[in-house]
Design a protein around this motif. Structure first.
Motif, short mmCIF file in Angstrom:
data_model
loop_
_atom_site.label_atom_id
_atom_site.label_comp_id
_atom_site.label_asym_id
_atom_site.label_seq_id
_atom_site.Cartn_x
_atom_site.Cartn_y
_atom_site.Cartn_z
N ALA A 117 -52.83 26.34 -51.50
CA ALA A 117 -52.78 26.16 -50.04
C ALA A 117 -52.59 27.53 -49.41
N GLU A 118 -53.10 27.70 -48.18
CA GLU A 118 -53.08 29.00 -47.51
C GLU A 118 -51.87 29.22 -46.62
N ASN A 119 -51.10 28.17 -46.35
CA ASN A 119 -49.90 28.32 -45.52
C ASN A 119 -48.98 27.13 -45.74
N GLY A 120 -47.78 27.21 -45.16
CA GLY A 120 -46.80 26.16 -45.39
C GLY A 120 -47.21 24.81 -44.84
N ALA A 121 -47.90 24.78 -43.71
CA ALA A 121 -48.33 23.51 -43.13
C ALA A 121 -49.29 22.79 -44.07
N GLU A 122 -50.26 23.55 -44.60
CA GLU A 122 -51.21 22.96 -45.54
C GLU A 122 -50.50 22.55 -46.83
N GLY A 123 -49.57 23.38 -47.29
CA GLY A 123 -48.84 23.06 -48.51
C GLY A 123 -48.03 21.79 -48.38
N LEU A 124 -47.34 21.64 -47.25
CA LEU A 124 -46.53 20.44 -47.02
C LEU A 124 -47.40 19.19 -47.02
N ASP A 125 -48.55 19.27 -46.36
CA ASP A 125 -49.47 18.13 -46.35
C ASP A 125 -49.95 17.79 -47.76
N MET A 126 -50.22 18.82 -48.57
CA MET A 126 -50.72 18.58 -49.92
C MET A 126 -49.65 17.98 -50.82
N ILE A 127 -48.40 18.38 -50.63
CA ILE A 127 -47.30 17.81 -51.41
C ILE A 127 -47.17 16.32 -51.12
N MET A 146 -45.84 33.44 -43.97
CA MET A 146 -47.22 32.97 -43.85
C MET A 146 -47.47 32.50 -42.42
N PRO A 147 -48.72 32.50 -41.99
CA PRO A 147 -49.05 32.00 -40.64
C PRO A 147 -48.87 30.48 -40.55
N LEU A 148 -48.75 29.98 -39.34
CA LEU A 148 -48.64 28.56 -39.03
C LEU A 148 -47.30 27.96 -39.46
N MET A 149 -46.94 28.13 -40.73
CA MET A 149 -45.65 27.65 -41.20
C MET A 149 -45.21 28.49 -42.39
N SER A 150 -44.00 29.00 -42.35
CA SER A 150 -43.48 29.85 -43.43
C SER A 150 -43.09 29.01 -44.64
N GLY A 151 -42.88 29.70 -45.76
CA GLY A 151 -42.43 29.01 -46.96
C GLY A 151 -41.09 28.33 -46.79
N PRO A 152 -40.07 29.04 -46.27
CA PRO A 152 -38.77 28.39 -46.06
C PRO A 152 -38.84 27.17 -45.15
N GLU A 153 -39.65 27.24 -44.09
CA GLU A 153 -39.78 26.09 -43.21
C GLU A 153 -40.44 24.92 -43.94
N MET A 154 -41.46 25.21 -44.72
CA MET A 154 -42.12 24.17 -45.51
C MET A 154 -41.14 23.50 -46.46
N VAL A 155 -40.35 24.32 -47.15
CA VAL A 155 -39.38 23.78 -48.11
C VAL A 155 -38.32 22.96 -47.41
N GLY A 156 -37.80 23.47 -46.29
CA GLY A 156 -36.79 22.73 -45.54
C GLY A 156 -37.30 21.38 -45.07
N ARG A 157 -38.52 21.36 -44.55
CA ARG A 157 -39.08 20.08 -44.10
C ARG A 157 -39.31 19.13 -45.26
N TRP A 158 -39.76 19.69 -46.41
CA TRP A 158 -39.98 18.83 -47.57
C TRP A 158 -38.66 18.25 -48.07
N ARG A 159 -37.61 19.07 -48.15
CA ARG A 159 -36.33 18.58 -48.64
C ARG A 159 -35.78 17.47 -47.74
N ASP A 160 -35.97 17.60 -46.43
CA ASP A 160 -35.54 16.54 -45.50
C ASP A 160 -36.31 15.26 -45.78
N TYR A 161 -37.63 15.40 -45.95
CA TYR A 161 -38.48 14.25 -46.24
C TYR A 161 -38.11 13.63 -47.58
N GLU A 162 -37.88 14.49 -48.55
CA GLU A 162 -37.55 14.05 -49.90
C GLU A 162 -36.23 13.26 -49.91
N GLN A 163 -35.25 13.77 -49.19
CA GLN A 163 -33.95 13.11 -49.15
C GLN A 163 -34.03 11.74 -48.47
N LYS A 164 -34.84 11.65 -47.42
CA LYS A 164 -34.93 10.40 -46.66
C LYS A 164 -35.83 9.37 -47.34
#
Length: 201
Positions: A117-127, A146-164
């Protein structure tokens, strides 16, 4: 020319080795061990050199023969990685980095499915999409800036989603990478939910 390793790759190996020694949250112990033990092989290969080198106890490089390389690539650590990590996602906005790490991963584990994936937004969608369709990734390696969404932001959003949404499922293993390796910054990255950190090749 053949594959080899340089001093920066050796340093990357040590950084990744130390950062992944701690375990965060509920993770697969077997997968964690396999990822921990494969780190040196993951970061040490670099295309473009005519000889293969490895660090000796004194830190100097020594030639590696094809036989010794073949032996190294069938160690228990490599075999464990091949068994436990079947699918990996690389998230980075630099095409050359994606190609380099993809090549290293496939060299370690032929047949490994590596998606990028080229950025965090695309990575989050792919996960999320992987979970809904063909099954989750075993390992995610992500850049920080990275543009659009950074790695830390992607990880933080994923962990929130993962926990819920996946509280009883195995925690996804995520390793961050960046050229900035100050202790303060690394701790900040880990606090977002990354399981480890390595210096960017």
């Amino acid at each position: 020319s053949g594959d080899g390793m340089d001093d920066s790759s050796s340093s990357l190996s040590r950084d990744l080795d130390s950062s992944m020694s701690g375990k965060r949250g509920k993770r697969s112990a077997e997968t964690n061990a396999a990822v921990d033990r494969i780190k040196e092989q993951l970061v040490e290969k670099k295309v473009g050199r005519s000889s293969l080198k490895s660090e000796s106890a004194s830190g100097a490089g020594s030639p590696m023969t094809p036989d010794s390389m073949a032996k190294k690539e069938t160690t228990p650590e490599v075999l464990a990685f091949r068994e436990k990590v079947k699918k990996c996602l690389l998230v980075d906005d630099v095409d050359s980095i994606r190609k380099l790490l993809s090549a290293r991963l496939r060299r370690i584990a032929p047949g490994l499915l590596v998606q990028t994936a080229e950025n965090g937004a695309e990575g989050l969608d792919m996960i999320k999409e992987a979970i809904e369709k063909e099954g989750p990734f075993d390992l995610v390696i992500t850049d920080v800036v990275m543009p659009l969404m950074s790695g830390p932001e992607m990880v933080g959003r994923w962990r929130d989603y993962e926990q819920k949404n996946r509280p009883l499922q195995t925690r996804l293993s995520i390793v961050g990478m960046s050229a900035n390796t100050s202790a303060v910054d690394v701790q900040e990255y880990l606090d977002t939910g990354m399981d480890g950190f390595m210096m960017k090749p």
